[in-house]
Design an enzyme around this catalytic site. Structure first.
Site: not given
Length: 510
Positions: A195, A197, A208, A250, A253, A291, A395, A398
């Site tokens: 989720r 963070t 990325w 992609s 992502h 996004r 993280c 992550c």
């Protein structure tokens, strides 16, 4: 007149700078359009395969999603072995997420159901020591002096053999595996959900941007400065193999972004005294629009969502191809009832996957002699580098989910494109490839766990799209409560970045 021209030039320069900088910020400054534009183009043919979006929507949401979510809740799939202590191999980066939501809880080996160190007796060098050799026959016709065979190998040779085996294994793998890593620990995925963070900023952007600009293939630079993605209009200038690579990254992502948007921190303290101490989490419609809305992404958002469906097809085909092997696994946890239920659930889900009418066709790729072999090796090296970039994430939560989903995709690519999984015979009814030598094709437990959990994440993302579609159609924000659909997403990406590509050769980053 001169001053007026200078003023005009200054204004043009200012606008250009603002436009460039805006693509390096975590969120777009312009408000998202209040419409269903994200989904207007998300229909019809998917491209590079015979399937279409609507078929996948129905198949996933009705048949796959409930099965895979139930499956990954089983003990065998809940525990993932990973090393989160590896140093970033490409740049010195000590930026760490200080928020409490970035941390994870590891567990001891003893707490993992049915834990067995499956590598304990698999050290290649030890197979050739004198003590491990079987004694020769003691039949009376056997003369030990005349028939003596020296089976021992020197320590130096044992070391070299171990390196040979490691090298041969690496040639078939698309990503690093932490199974044999001494610093690897088990993590209970159910206690560390994916989720939002709060991990963002330059460190997240760098992850990325490095993936897309230095490891994805690209036909040319797009005209938008600081916009690192390949434009969909340019994909036709790429060969099928490079296009598949780009679309897979992609799609991964996009999936991670959807996890972030669907399980977003809405309030740290909750709305009342009964709120959980970890805060209130749920879908964030505005974040989703920022996004993926075409007005925010140079019209690329819907294409990024299509790439999610594409990588879903790719991983589903890998499960189908490896199905006969996966159905023979024991899925051992030490609980006979749980193990039997897991095997039955695997068999049931694979039977559904076999029935899908339009699987991805990997046989169309890497055909063409030495050039194809060279491209296949570049394909593998690019993805191997991407898996190593995940160790640069600042993280822990992550990093955990980034490594798991990357390894899951890497395992799928290994199944689809590794020679170990090739076969001349296929089952025309199921479209699966039989296993010839199971011992040579065995996936590590961590690879199996990653493969199924990664596919579950993609399935969840497609299911979450239906949730966002409903919210957009209703044109209203959701109530502040936990999402009715299971979801989550670690923010291991820069918020605006979608898949871009880098040069044709893998490079090391400074």
């Amino acid at each position: 007149m001169a001053s007026k021209n200078c003023c005009v030039m200054f204004m043009i320069f200012t606008v250009a700078i603002v436009q460039a900088v805006s693509y390096d910020t975590e969120l777009f400054e312009t408000a998202p359009c209040d419409s269903n534009a994200c989904f207007d183009a998300l229909h019809g043919a998917l491209g590079d395969c015979s399937c279409n979006v609507d078929t996948i929507d129905y198949f996933n949401n009705v048949k796959i999603f409930p099965r895979i979510q139930s499956l990954v809740s089983k003990d065998y799939f809940r525990f993932y072995k990973v090393n989160l202590k590896k140093e970033c191999p490409f740049w010195a980066d000590d930026s760490r997420c200080a928020m409490k939501y970035c941390h994870i809880k590891t567990c001891s080996k003893d707490s993992v159901p049915g834990y067995v160190d499956e590598h304990e007796n698999e050290r290649p060098a030890e197979k050739y020591t004198k003590i491990d050799q079987t004694a020769c026959s003691t039949d009376e016709d056997h003369n030990p002096d005349l028939g003596y065979l020296n089976m021992t190998i020197s320590a130096a040779s044992q070391y070299e053999i171990a390196k040979w085996n490691a090298h041969d294994s690496a040639l078939e793998n698309f990503c690093e595996c932490d199974d044999r890593d001494a610093d690897a620990e088990y993590v209970d995925l159910s206690l560390n959900p994916e989720r939002y963070t709060g991990y963002k900023g330059p460190s997240a952007h760098r992850i990325w941007r490095s993936i897309y600009q230095e490891n994805c293939f690209r036909p040319k630079l797009n005209p938008y400065e600081s916009f690192p993605y390949v434009l969909s209009s340019d994909l036709s200038n790429m060969c099928l193999e490079k296009r598949v690579f780009y679309r897979a990254i992609s799609g991964l992502h996009s999936s991670i972004n959807i996890h972030l948007c669907s399980n977003y921190l809405l309030s740290e303290k909750g709305v009342d005294f009964a709120a959980p101490p970890e805060g209130e989490w749920g879908p964030n419609l505005e974040e989703f629009q920022r996004r993926f809305d075409p007005s925010q992404t140079h019209n690329e958002g819907p294409n990024w969502l299509k790439n999610l469906y594409f990588v879903y097809l790719l991983e589903m085909r890998a499960l189908s191809k490896a199905g006969p092997y996966l159905e023979t696994e024991e899925y051992f946890t030490g609980n006979p009832t749980e193990d039997e239920e897991t095997r039955a659930a695997i068999s049931n889900m694979l039977s559904v996957i076999y029935s899908f009418p339009d699987h991805f066709n990997e046989s169309a790729m890497f055909n063409g002699g030495s050039q194809a072999a060279k491209l296949k090796n570049e394909f593998r090296e690019h993805f191997w580098n991407i898996s190593r970039i995940m160790d640069c994430v600042g993280c822990d939560k992550c990093k955990l989910w980034g490594k798991l989903q990357t390894q899951g995709l890497g395992t799928a690519l290994k199944i689809l494109f590794s020679s170990q999984w090739d076969s001349l015979e296929a089952d025309p009814e199921q479209g699966t490839l039989p296993v010839r030598h199971k011992a040579n094709k065995r996936l590590q437990r961590t690879e199996i766990v990653a493969l199924f959990n990664a596919f579950a994440r993609l399935s969840n993302s497609i299911r979450q799209l239906e949730n966002f579609r409903i919210m957009l159609s209703a044109n209203k924000e959701p109530e502040v409560k936990r999402n009715v659909f299971e979801g989550g997403g670690a923010n291991i990406r820069s918020t605006k970045e979608q898949c871009s590509s880098g040069g044709d050769k893998p490079r090391i980053w400074s």
